[in-house]
Design a protein around this motif. Structure first.
Motif, mmCIF file in Angstrom:
data_model
loop_
_atom_site.group_PDB
_atom_site.id
_atom_site.type_symbol
_atom_site.label_atom_id
_atom_site.label_comp_id
_atom_site.label_asym_id
_atom_site.label_seq_id
_atom_site.Cartn_x
_atom_site.Cartn_y
_atom_site.Cartn_z
ATOM 1 N N LEU A 1 -10.849 0.719 52.185
ATOM 2 C CA LEU A 1 -11.356 -0.171 53.373
ATOM 3 C C LEU A 1 -10.227 -0.703 54.193
ATOM 4 O O LEU A 1 -10.517 -0.748 55.440
ATOM 5 C CB LEU A 1 -12.342 -1.169 52.947
ATOM 6 C CG LEU A 1 -13.726 -0.751 52.372
ATOM 7 C CD1 LEU A 1 -14.548 -1.931 51.780
ATOM 8 C CD2 LEU A 1 -14.304 0.094 53.256
ATOM 9 N N LEU A 2 -9.211 -1.066 53.725
ATOM 10 C CA LEU A 2 -8.236 -1.714 54.581
ATOM 11 C C LEU A 2 -6.824 -0.814 54.765
ATOM 12 O O LEU A 2 -6.236 -1.342 55.775
ATOM 13 C CB LEU A 2 -7.820 -2.879 53.770
ATOM 14 C CG LEU A 2 -7.579 -4.190 54.463
ATOM 15 C CD1 LEU A 2 -8.799 -4.463 55.441
ATOM 16 C CD2 LEU A 2 -7.382 -5.256 53.489
ATOM 17 N N GLN A 3 -6.673 0.204 54.333
ATOM 18 C CA GLN A 3 -5.309 0.886 54.514
ATOM 19 C C GLN A 3 -5.532 2.441 54.696
ATOM 20 O O GLN A 3 -6.732 2.903 54.343
ATOM 21 C CB GLN A 3 -4.480 0.544 53.258
ATOM 22 C CG GLN A 3 -4.100 -0.607 53.124
ATOM 23 C CD GLN A 3 -2.859 -1.337 54.189
ATOM 24 O OE1 GLN A 3 -2.743 -0.700 55.026
ATOM 25 N NE2 GLN A 3 -2.221 -2.443 53.605
ATOM 26 N N SER A 4 -4.733 2.878 55.418
ATOM 27 C CA SER A 4 -4.972 4.259 55.742
ATOM 28 C C SER A 4 -4.715 5.254 54.455
ATOM 29 O O SER A 4 -3.936 4.776 53.587
ATOM 30 C CB SER A 4 -3.999 4.760 56.855
ATOM 31 O OG SER A 4 -2.814 4.517 56.444
ATOM 32 N N HIS B 1 -0.857 5.510 53.521
ATOM 33 C CA HIS B 1 -0.154 4.416 53.054
ATOM 34 C C HIS B 1 -0.241 4.791 51.147
ATOM 35 O O HIS B 1 0.601 4.534 50.502
ATOM 36 C CB HIS B 1 -0.923 2.986 53.190
ATOM 37 C CG HIS B 1 -0.607 2.132 52.322
ATOM 38 N ND1 HIS B 1 0.296 1.245 52.334
ATOM 39 C CD2 HIS B 1 -1.460 1.585 51.390
ATOM 40 C CE1 HIS B 1 0.373 0.384 51.401
ATOM 41 N NE2 HIS B 1 -0.723 0.440 50.739
ATOM 42 N N GLY C 1 -11.910 3.872 55.163
ATOM 43 C CA GLY C 1 -12.899 2.941 55.981
ATOM 44 C C GLY C 1 -12.476 2.743 57.268
ATOM 45 O O GLY C 1 -13.356 2.726 58.402
ATOM 46 N N LEU C 2 -11.369 2.786 57.545
ATOM 47 C CA LEU C 2 -10.939 2.493 58.920
ATOM 48 C C LEU C 2 -11.261 3.770 59.934
ATOM 49 O O LEU C 2 -11.615 3.727 60.888
ATOM 50 C CB LEU C 2 -9.396 2.172 59.190
ATOM 51 C CG LEU C 2 -8.904 0.856 58.217
ATOM 52 C CD1 LEU C 2 -7.289 1.078 58.234
ATOM 53 C CD2 LEU C 2 -9.294 -0.364 59.084
ATOM 54 N N CYS D 1 -14.926 3.838 60.483
ATOM 55 C CA CYS D 1 -15.394 2.878 61.276
ATOM 56 C C CYS D 1 -15.213 3.226 62.897
ATOM 57 O O CYS D 1 -16.290 3.251 63.673
ATOM 58 C CB CYS D 1 -14.818 1.780 60.961
ATOM 59 S SG CYS D 1 -14.717 0.391 62.163
ATOM 60 N N LEU D 2 -14.151 3.842 63.076
ATOM 61 C CA LEU D 2 -13.875 4.487 64.408
ATOM 62 C C LEU D 2 -14.801 5.602 64.840
ATOM 63 O O LEU D 2 -15.270 5.811 65.824
ATOM 64 C CB LEU D 2 -12.475 4.892 64.419
ATOM 65 C CG LEU D 2 -11.285 3.857 64.605
ATOM 66 C CD1 LEU D 2 -10.035 4.791 64.832
ATOM 67 C CD2 LEU D 2 -11.557 2.864 65.739
ATOM 68 N N LEU E 1 -20.569 3.837 56.507
ATOM 69 C CA LEU E 1 -20.297 2.286 56.853
ATOM 70 C C LEU E 1 -21.437 2.111 58.016
ATOM 71 O O LEU E 1 -21.232 1.354 59.082
ATOM 72 C CB LEU E 1 -19.111 2.104 57.381
ATOM 73 C CG LEU E 1 -17.887 2.440 56.425
ATOM 74 C CD1 LEU E 1 -16.488 1.933 57.206
ATOM 75 C CD2 LEU E 1 -18.049 1.375 55.472
ATOM 76 N N VAL F 1 -13.484 -7.252 51.934
ATOM 77 C CA VAL F 1 -13.570 -6.817 53.464
ATOM 78 C C VAL F 1 -15.056 -6.740 53.883
ATOM 79 O O VAL F 1 -15.557 -7.163 55.057
ATOM 80 C CB VAL F 1 -12.959 -5.587 53.614
ATOM 81 C CG1 VAL F 1 -13.157 -4.934 54.947
ATOM 82 C CG2 VAL F 1 -11.226 -5.961 53.240
ATOM 83 N N LEU G 1 -17.514 -8.334 53.134
ATOM 84 C CA LEU G 1 -18.044 -9.587 53.699
ATOM 85 C C LEU G 1 -17.833 -9.884 55.059
ATOM 86 O O LEU G 1 -18.403 -10.485 55.978
ATOM 87 C CB LEU G 1 -17.645 -10.847 52.791
ATOM 88 C CG LEU G 1 -18.226 -10.604 51.319
ATOM 89 C CD1 LEU G 1 -17.664 -11.917 50.488
ATOM 90 C CD2 LEU G 1 -19.928 -10.762 51.523
ATOM 91 N N SER G 2 -16.377 -9.555 55.550
ATOM 92 C CA SER G 2 -15.893 -9.730 56.726
ATOM 93 C C SER G 2 -16.482 -8.970 57.618
ATOM 94 O O SER G 2 -16.581 -9.230 59.138
ATOM 95 C CB SER G 2 -14.412 -9.549 56.960
ATOM 96 O OG SER G 2 -13.662 -10.308 55.844
ATOM 97 N N LEU G 3 -17.145 -7.942 57.250
ATOM 98 C CA LEU G 3 -17.808 -6.991 58.341
ATOM 99 C C LEU G 3 -19.056 -7.181 58.365
ATOM 100 O O LEU G 3 -19.954 -6.540 59.112
ATOM 101 C CB LEU G 3 -17.642 -5.500 57.720
ATOM 102 C CG LEU G 3 -16.138 -4.941 57.885
ATOM 103 C CD1 LEU G 3 -15.986 -3.816 57.152
ATOM 104 C CD2 LEU G 3 -15.599 -4.943 59.226
#
Lengths: 302, 361
Positions: A91-94, A97, A123-124, A127-128, A144, A185, A187-189
């Motif tokens: 969810l947080l990195q590409s 990476h 995830g990123l 999302c886009l 998502l 993450v 929860l942040s979303l």
């Protein structure tokens, strides 16, 4: 040639770790430094983390005051090398990476994806696609989905996980694996804590019980955190885990040679009130490796 | 490229990440109480972009981006500044040769501790804060502006974040920063600067109340911004009035969503202004998080205690070092202060010294 050597060395380390784990069962509390010293002086990275590719296990990776993502990289390359089918919810990195780090650990994510062994949810990127992409095709909702405010549960994400892992890939005697980085993450979303716990519950039922696979999840937590929702999720998951790997920054502050301490809490039995097996090591992260050693026995000190 | 005149080796990471294949970084700066110094850092970031030829995207709800762009510090030409530095360094060296240590002679051979290492800087440029950048230099790169009050019609204050994201996404795809235009041979970097995110002016009440109406709006914004940055050749600096955000849970989540988090604590109006320990400095720099991208390890520097000061022409960040206490009345009281402030100094990627019992002996 080199790859074979690495695989052989890995298998050797895994067997050695299994033997160590069995002999350590005799010790009632694994935390006594004397015993740990004898077994793990000079132990390499694989030893404390290489447990049997068991079936139906839920492993919780937890970090406090430090970054526990090195554990995620370890498990990703570990399971891919073992030949399991992996669904990685990143969810947080590409993708690049993880790919670059996995390369250093000896695994090619692109190749694994090509042959269907790895299903990677970036995830990123989704999302886009969801927010700025063209009209989605019907029947293929984005995993998502909850981001666009339609539904507040993570059903679409669970459906994605179930579909990716249901189809067997070649060697079907090894269970599939779900890896999540990281759960905090969600929860942040905007996902509610109950929705996150439901999602994990559904995944456990599907992956651990029905497909006889493993689930590994990373969460962040802090002792004096004010994020109550996150602490709720983390505490609940702790109670349901078979194995907890807890990476913590040192309480005395930063040290160049010891990056932190890892607590390994193994649930011997969820039914009986047996005491959990707790082992504590310290670690140092290097470019291609993580070394573990008993407390106070870092290479810089010896 | 370095943002600041004096070198803090952490900032060297910028150069590494911007030259790699897929450079993306989200720097999150917690504003100091009056916003003076974080504004200065913000302007340095933009000025460095102009000098390097990167395109800029400036977003603000507080002041019009054109006003921000008019006040960027002027770059110093390499020749004159390096010569000054060289002279200073030479002067210091010649003094040392004569004094050899008599009491602490064991320390003679140890390398000198550099408070502001300047000899090995290869990245970045230097700026003169007392002069403004010339308009011709400003116009030499493409500037994109986003001033919230121009973009939004008055009824719809809630969608400030959404409009900003749409605007950024549009610029990225139109100008080809996401590699969508294979024809374009010269790939350039987009530097995005967003000022005072989370403040009331953006239509978010996270700074006003403990239980904001939509606590996830800020974190969702950051997530989508992160996604946009990862997909394109861009780097972004966001300043946030963290001292106004009462809900600490949101700050923790925001930290997790950013690559690099730096906090500036200025001494203006605080009790530290008169503390003799800090008399040379104007504030402290707290590095809460540094990026760990494409690697298992991160480039952690040895020093965790950094302080800054604003001289007439320069803004410098230095290692916080305390001069020896040579006064006649060396007392326990001052040592207590020291321990107290040492507790607050952050010491590492999130690792903090907790409790006096570990360090007292």
């Amino acid at each position: 040639g080199e790859k074979k050597g690495r695989i052989l060395r890995f298998i050797y380390e895994a067997f050695r770790a299994l033997r160590l784990a069995k002999s350590r069962r005799e010790v009632p509390q694994g935390g006594r430094d004397g015993d740990v010293t004898a077994h793990t002086k000079g132990a390499r990275a694989a030893a404390p983390l290489a447990y049997q590719c068991g079936q139906g296990k839920f492993t919780l990776l937890r970090d406090t005051r430090t970054d526990g993502s090195f554990l995620v990289h370890h498990f990703l390359s570990f399971y891919l090398r073992a030949g399991c089918k992996v669904c990685f919810v990143a969810l947080l990195q590409s993708f690049s990476h993880y790919s670059i780090v996995a390369q250093k650990l000896g695994v090619s994510l692109a190749a694994a994806k090509e042959r269907g062994q790895l299903v990677f949810l970036e995830g990123l990127k989704s999302c886009l696609d969801l927010l700025f992409g063209e009209e989605e095709q019907p029947g293929q909702p984005s995993p998502l989905q909850f981001l666009s405010g339609g539904s507040c549960d993570l059903r679409a994400l669970f459906d994605f996980v179930r579909e990716s892992l249901s189809a067997p890939a070649g060697d079907s005697c090894k269970g599939p694996v779900l890896l999540v980085d990281d759960l905090s993450v969600l929860l942040s979303l905007g996902a509610a804590p109950v929705a996150v716990l439901d999602f994990i519950h559904y995944c456990r039922v599907c992956v651990c019980c029905q497909l006889k696979g493993n689930v590994v999840v990373l969460v962040h937590s802090n002792e004096d955190s004010e994020d109550e929702e996150n602490e709720l999720v983390v505490n609940s998951l702790c109670h349901h885990s078979d194995l907890i790997l807890w990476a913590e920054g040192l309480a005395t502050g930063f040290c160049k040679d010891v990056h932190g301490q890892i607590k390994i809490i193994k649930r011997l039995s969820l039914r009986q009130a047996e005491q959990d097996l707790v082992q504590i090591y310290q670690y140092k992260i290097q470019d291609r490796n993580v070394t573990f050693f008993a407390r106070g026995l870092s290479a810089a000190v010896l | 490229p370095k943002l600041l005149s004096a070198v803090c080796d952490l900032w060297g990471l910028w150069a590494i990440y911007l030259t790699k294949e897929n450079p993306t970084i989200l720097v999150f700066t917690e504003e100091d109480k009056y916003g003076l110094y974080s504004n200065l850092l913000f302007k340095y970031f933009l000025a460095e972009g102009i000098v390097c030829g990167h395109d800029l995207f400036v977003a603000s709800a507080k002041e019009h981006p054109d006003n921000i762009l008019k006040e960027l510090p002027a770059p110093l030409l390499d020749g004159s500044y390096r010569k000054e530095l060289g002279d200073e360094a030479a002067a210091v060296k010649s003094e040392d040769v004569q004094d050899s240590m008599k009491i602490a002679w064991r320390y003679q051979n140890l390398p000198k501790m550099e408070t502001s290492p300047t000899t090995y800087t290869k990245f970045g440029h230097y700026y003169d804060v007392s002069k403004k950048m010339s308009p011709e230099l400003c116009q030499s790169v493409k500037l994109h502006r986003f001033y919230l009050h121009e973009e939004l019609s008055s009824e719809n204050m809630n969608s400030g974040y959404a409009r900003l994201l749409q605007s950024i996404q549009r610029i990225i795809s139109q100008e080809g920063f996401d590699g969508s235009d294979p024809q374009k041979k010269q790939r350039n970097v987009l530097r995005i600067g967003i000022q005072s995110l989370g403040s009331v002016l953006w239509g978010d009440d996270v700074c006003c109340s403990d239980a904001p109406e939509d606590p996830q709006s800020l974190t969702k914004f950051l997530y989508v911004l992160r996604a946009l940055l990862r997909k394109s050749l861009s780097a972004c600096i966001v300043t946030v009035p963290a001292h106004l955000i009462q809900n600490k849970a949101i700050m923790e989540r925001v930290t997790n969503l950013s690559d690099m988090v730096v906090g500036l604590e200025s001494f203006i109006g605080s009790e530290r202004e008169t503390n003799p320990l800090y008399k040379d400095y104007h504030g402290l720099v707290h590095v809460h998080q540094i990026p760990r991208l494409n690697s298992l390890i991160c480039d952690v520097s040895d020093t965790k205690d950094l302080a800054f000061r604003l001289k007439r022409k320069q803004f410098t960040i230095e290692r916080l070092h305390l001069p020896p206490d040579l006064s006649d009345t060396v007392s326990r009281a001052s040592k207590q202060d020291l321990a107290g402030s040492a507790k607050l100094l952050s010491s590492g990627c999130g690792a903090m010294a907790i409790g006096k019992q570990h360090l007292d002996f």
